[in-house]
Motif scaffolding. Structure first.
Motif, mmCIF file in Angstrom:
data_model
loop_
_atom_site.group_PDB
_atom_site.id
_atom_site.type_symbol
_atom_site.label_atom_id
_atom_site.label_comp_id
_atom_site.label_asym_id
_atom_site.label_seq_id
_atom_site.Cartn_x
_atom_site.Cartn_y
_atom_site.Cartn_z
ATOM 1 N N ARG A 231 0.633 -1.164 0.140
ATOM 2 C CA ARG A 231 -0.050 -0.188 -0.215
ATOM 3 C C ARG A 231 0.910 1.191 -0.008
ATOM 4 O O ARG A 231 1.482 1.666 -0.910
ATOM 5 C CB ARG A 231 -1.045 0.050 1.372
ATOM 6 C CG ARG A 231 -1.987 -1.324 1.214
ATOM 7 C CD ARG A 231 -2.928 -1.146 -0.081
ATOM 8 N NE ARG A 231 -3.800 -2.180 -0.241
ATOM 9 C CZ ARG A 231 -4.868 -2.578 -1.140
ATOM 10 N NH1 ARG A 231 -4.877 -1.435 -2.081
ATOM 11 N NH2 ARG A 231 -5.505 -3.518 -1.014
ATOM 12 N N GLN A 232 1.060 1.904 0.971
ATOM 13 C CA GLN A 232 1.843 3.168 1.194
ATOM 14 C C GLN A 232 3.345 2.823 1.303
ATOM 15 O O GLN A 232 4.041 3.149 2.078
ATOM 16 C CB GLN A 232 1.358 4.131 2.317
ATOM 17 C CG GLN A 232 0.113 4.703 2.303
ATOM 18 C CD GLN A 232 -1.075 3.896 2.197
ATOM 19 O OE1 GLN A 232 -1.151 2.988 3.094
ATOM 20 N NE2 GLN A 232 -2.326 4.037 1.525
ATOM 21 N N SER A 233 3.667 2.150 0.339
ATOM 22 C CA SER A 233 5.297 1.564 0.191
ATOM 23 C C SER A 233 6.248 2.523 0.072
ATOM 24 O O SER A 233 7.211 2.367 -0.196
ATOM 25 C CB SER A 233 5.227 0.454 -0.955
ATOM 26 O OG SER A 233 4.734 0.519 -1.981
ATOM 27 N N GLY A 234 5.669 3.750 -0.300
ATOM 28 C CA GLY A 234 6.695 4.887 -0.790
ATOM 29 C C GLY A 234 7.528 4.945 0.466
ATOM 30 O O GLY A 234 8.726 5.794 0.524
ATOM 31 N N ILE A 235 7.181 4.769 1.842
ATOM 32 C CA ILE A 235 8.028 5.035 2.955
ATOM 33 C C ILE A 235 9.343 4.409 2.688
ATOM 34 O O ILE A 235 10.322 4.685 3.260
ATOM 35 C CB ILE A 235 7.226 4.501 4.076
ATOM 36 C CG1 ILE A 235 6.163 5.719 4.541
ATOM 37 C CG2 ILE A 235 8.093 4.240 5.370
ATOM 38 C CD1 ILE A 235 5.204 4.948 5.787
ATOM 39 N N ILE A 236 9.290 2.882 2.163
ATOM 40 C CA ILE A 236 10.496 2.099 1.996
ATOM 41 C C ILE A 236 11.163 2.388 0.871
ATOM 42 O O ILE A 236 12.099 2.288 0.496
ATOM 43 C CB ILE A 236 10.068 0.512 2.557
ATOM 44 C CG1 ILE A 236 8.822 -0.019 1.413
ATOM 45 C CG2 ILE A 236 9.884 0.339 3.806
ATOM 46 C CD1 ILE A 236 8.916 -1.322 1.269
ATOM 47 N N ALA A 237 10.140 2.824 -0.123
ATOM 48 C CA ALA A 237 11.037 3.208 -1.401
ATOM 49 C C ALA A 237 11.756 4.421 -1.286
ATOM 50 O O ALA A 237 12.456 4.485 -2.322
ATOM 51 C CB ALA A 237 9.705 3.361 -2.490
ATOM 52 N N ALA A 238 11.090 5.316 -0.566
ATOM 53 C CA ALA A 238 12.386 6.577 -0.126
ATOM 54 C C ALA A 238 13.543 6.012 -0.189
ATOM 55 O O ALA A 238 14.482 6.824 -0.261
ATOM 56 C CB ALA A 238 11.576 7.328 0.710
ATOM 57 N N ALA A 239 13.711 5.064 0.967
ATOM 58 C CA ALA A 239 15.096 4.533 1.340
ATOM 59 C C ALA A 239 15.707 3.835 0.115
ATOM 60 O O ALA A 239 17.104 4.412 -0.158
ATOM 61 C CB ALA A 239 15.065 3.672 2.622
ATOM 62 N N ALA A 240 14.931 3.382 -0.526
ATOM 63 C CA ALA A 240 15.494 2.745 -1.934
ATOM 64 C C ALA A 240 15.994 3.937 -2.866
ATOM 65 O O ALA A 240 17.051 3.743 -3.469
ATOM 66 C CB ALA A 240 14.657 1.769 -2.435
ATOM 67 N N LEU A 241 15.279 4.853 -2.949
ATOM 68 C CA LEU A 241 15.377 5.971 -3.937
ATOM 69 C C LEU A 241 16.938 6.625 -3.553
ATOM 70 O O LEU A 241 17.615 6.870 -4.105
ATOM 71 C CB LEU A 241 14.431 6.664 -3.956
ATOM 72 C CG LEU A 241 14.428 7.915 -4.876
ATOM 73 C CD1 LEU A 241 14.531 7.542 -6.331
ATOM 74 C CD2 LEU A 241 13.276 8.734 -4.977
ATOM 75 N N PHE A 242 16.905 6.947 -2.115
ATOM 76 C CA PHE A 242 17.973 7.505 -1.456
ATOM 77 C C PHE A 242 19.224 6.795 -1.856
ATOM 78 O O PHE A 242 20.315 7.160 -2.205
ATOM 79 C CB PHE A 242 17.887 7.660 -0.126
ATOM 80 C CG PHE A 242 19.185 8.369 0.599
ATOM 81 C CD1 PHE A 242 19.113 9.799 0.609
ATOM 82 C CD2 PHE A 242 20.167 7.777 0.768
ATOM 83 C CE1 PHE A 242 20.130 10.462 1.424
ATOM 84 C CE2 PHE A 242 21.236 8.448 1.488
ATOM 85 C CZ PHE A 242 21.337 9.758 1.638
ATOM 86 N N ALA A 243 19.119 5.395 -1.616
ATOM 87 C CA ALA A 243 20.395 4.496 -1.801
ATOM 88 C C ALA A 243 20.690 4.417 -3.422
ATOM 89 O O ALA A 243 21.950 4.740 -3.725
ATOM 90 C CB ALA A 243 19.847 2.929 -1.559
ATOM 91 N N LEU A 244 19.640 4.751 -4.430
ATOM 92 C CA LEU A 244 20.101 4.732 -5.832
ATOM 93 C C LEU A 244 20.886 6.060 -6.024
ATOM 94 O O LEU A 244 21.709 5.861 -6.748
ATOM 95 C CB LEU A 244 18.648 4.283 -6.533
ATOM 96 C CG LEU A 244 18.958 4.112 -7.887
ATOM 97 C CD1 LEU A 244 19.695 2.655 -8.244
ATOM 98 C CD2 LEU A 244 17.686 3.958 -8.708
ATOM 99 N N GLU A 245 20.229 6.933 -5.259
ATOM 100 C CA GLU A 245 21.005 8.175 -6.203
ATOM 101 C C GLU A 245 22.066 8.643 -5.119
ATOM 102 O O GLU A 245 22.975 9.464 -5.620
ATOM 103 C CB GLU A 245 19.901 9.522 -5.504
ATOM 104 C CG GLU A 245 18.561 9.042 -6.349
ATOM 105 C CD GLU A 245 17.395 10.446 -6.055
ATOM 106 O OE1 GLU A 245 16.675 10.632 -6.947
ATOM 107 O OE2 GLU A 245 17.352 10.871 -4.795
ATOM 108 N N ASN A 246 22.388 7.984 -4.055
ATOM 109 C CA ASN A 246 23.792 8.344 -3.148
ATOM 110 C C ASN A 246 24.500 7.174 -3.111
ATOM 111 O O ASN A 246 25.778 7.623 -2.502
ATOM 112 C CB ASN A 246 23.273 9.072 -1.987
ATOM 113 C CG ASN A 246 22.212 10.348 -2.162
ATOM 114 O OD1 ASN A 246 22.940 11.299 -2.104
ATOM 115 N ND2 ASN A 246 21.065 10.041 -2.015
ATOM 116 N N ASN A 247 24.290 6.109 -3.071
ATOM 117 C CA ASN A 247 25.366 4.953 -2.491
ATOM 118 C C ASN A 247 25.571 4.105 -3.687
ATOM 119 O O ASN A 247 26.303 3.166 -3.208
ATOM 120 C CB ASN A 247 24.553 4.129 -1.505
ATOM 121 C CG ASN A 247 24.074 4.869 -0.278
ATOM 122 O OD1 ASN A 247 24.865 5.789 0.086
ATOM 123 N ND2 ASN A 247 23.357 4.215 0.768
#
Length: 343
Positions: A231-247
């Motif tokens: 459902r509101q999986s943007g909460i965990i997707a935000a961490a994945a997005l941060f990882a993709l953009e920074n790590n």
């Protein structure tokens, strides 16, 4: 120093900046297609690996399962390596849930496959093989990498036989860095690719499956069948997005630390390390002199955690929570442990 946890790159914890991204995430109901953070993550993930579309899922195991269930029907065969994660660490989900036969091709010590064996499985006179599965990096073979030229050769065999190619790229960014290429080029001959955010990229959870828009649309239905629709999986997707953009870029640091750790351990006479297999962020060690489980327990008493995923062998994995100064601490403690254990 705190506990040095080398059991896996999955043990890393979200940074403060990643936690801020989670806190500030925009969310919606992803099952209804309304979560903006998930949609942004899927679009960026697909673009960076050169595929048309992506599907966010809870785990790499589920990403691979969805790939196999979408590529294959009951009674079809998927070809996997003898040391593959799909075969050893995913509960045999494809056979159990999809009636998919797993044809096994031997992985050599460096993770590579024999081309003649692959050709045999795709012989049109005897084969129901619909999918060729590769793993890059090759976990149980020391984190070794498969070069693009070999992926192309294997993909040509599969495609000529009318089959598709899926890459379990849980650590595909490690592979690309080791091969000094970009992920899109490395996987261009694969029909689908899965990769994890919760390993070298340092997110707490999540993976994606990538492929054509048509395939991902079908995979979305498969995801719902296996309970992966969120459902509101943007909460965990935000961490994945941060990882993709920074790590992504910092993964090279893990490789440097792994090489230095491997070379230091190789100087200990009782420890066996094949430096040729230390290509990314994993080191596998063994010994004829001592019980490696006893060594594992001794290290744990001193705050150094390692794992044993292959018989009579210990695995040490560097990641973003392992600082450079920890490497010397580990080498010194292994040396001291050997001195105590060998009489």
């Amino acid at each position: 120093m705190d506990v040095i946890d080398l059991r896996s790159d999955t043990v890393s914890r979200p940074s403060l900046a990643m936690r801020e991204a989670i806190k500030d995430s925009l969310v919606g109901d992803d099952v209804l297609g309304d979560d903006p953070t998930v949609k942004l993550l899927e679009a960026k993930a697909a673009k960076i690996v050169g595929k048309q579309a992506a599907l966010f899922v809870p785990s790499g195991t589920m990403a691979n399962l969805i790939a196999l269930l979408t590529h294959c029907g009951r009674g079809d065969q998927a070809i996997v390596g003898s040391e593959s994660h799909i075969l050893h660490h995913e509960g045999l989900g494809a056979p159990a849930l999809g009636g998919i036969n797993l044809g096994i091709v031997h992985n050599q010590k460096n993770g590579r496959m024999d081309i003649d064996e692959i050709n045999y499985h795709f012989d049109s006179q005897k084969s129901s093989s619909k999918l060729m599965c590769l793993e890059n990096t090759q976990n149980r073979c020391g984190g070794t990498v498969i070069p693009q030229s070999e992926i192309t050769e294997i993909a040509d065999i599969a495609h000529t036989a009318g089959a598709s190619v899926h890459i379990d790229g849980a650590r595909i960014f490690n592979a690309a860095h080791a091969l000094e290429t970009d992920v899109a080029s490395l996987v261009q001959d694969a029909d689908t690719l899965s990769f994890c955010f919760s390993k070298g990229l340092g997110a707490p959870v999540g993976s994606v499956l990538t492929g054509t828009e048509e395939f991902i649309n079908r995979a979305r239905s498969t995801r719902r069948q296996v309970g992966g629709a969120m459902r509101q999986s943007g909460i965990i997707a935000a961490a994945a997005l941060f990882a993709l953009e920074n790590n992504v870029e910092r993964i090279g640091t893990d490789h440097i630390n792994a090489r230095r750790l491997a070379e230091g351990l190789a100087q200990i006479p009782e420890i066996n390390v094949d430096l040729n297999l230390v290509q990314t962020n994993m080191i596998f060690i063994s010994s004829e002199k001592i019980d490696v489980v006893a060594l594992q327990n001794n290290l744990a008493k001193h705050g150094i955690l390692v794992s044993s995923t292959v018989p009579n062998t210990l695995r040490l994995v560097t990641h973003l929570d392992i600082p450079e100064e920890a490497i010397d601490v580990v080498i010194d403690r292994v040396q001291k442990s050997m001195e105590i254990m060998i009489v």
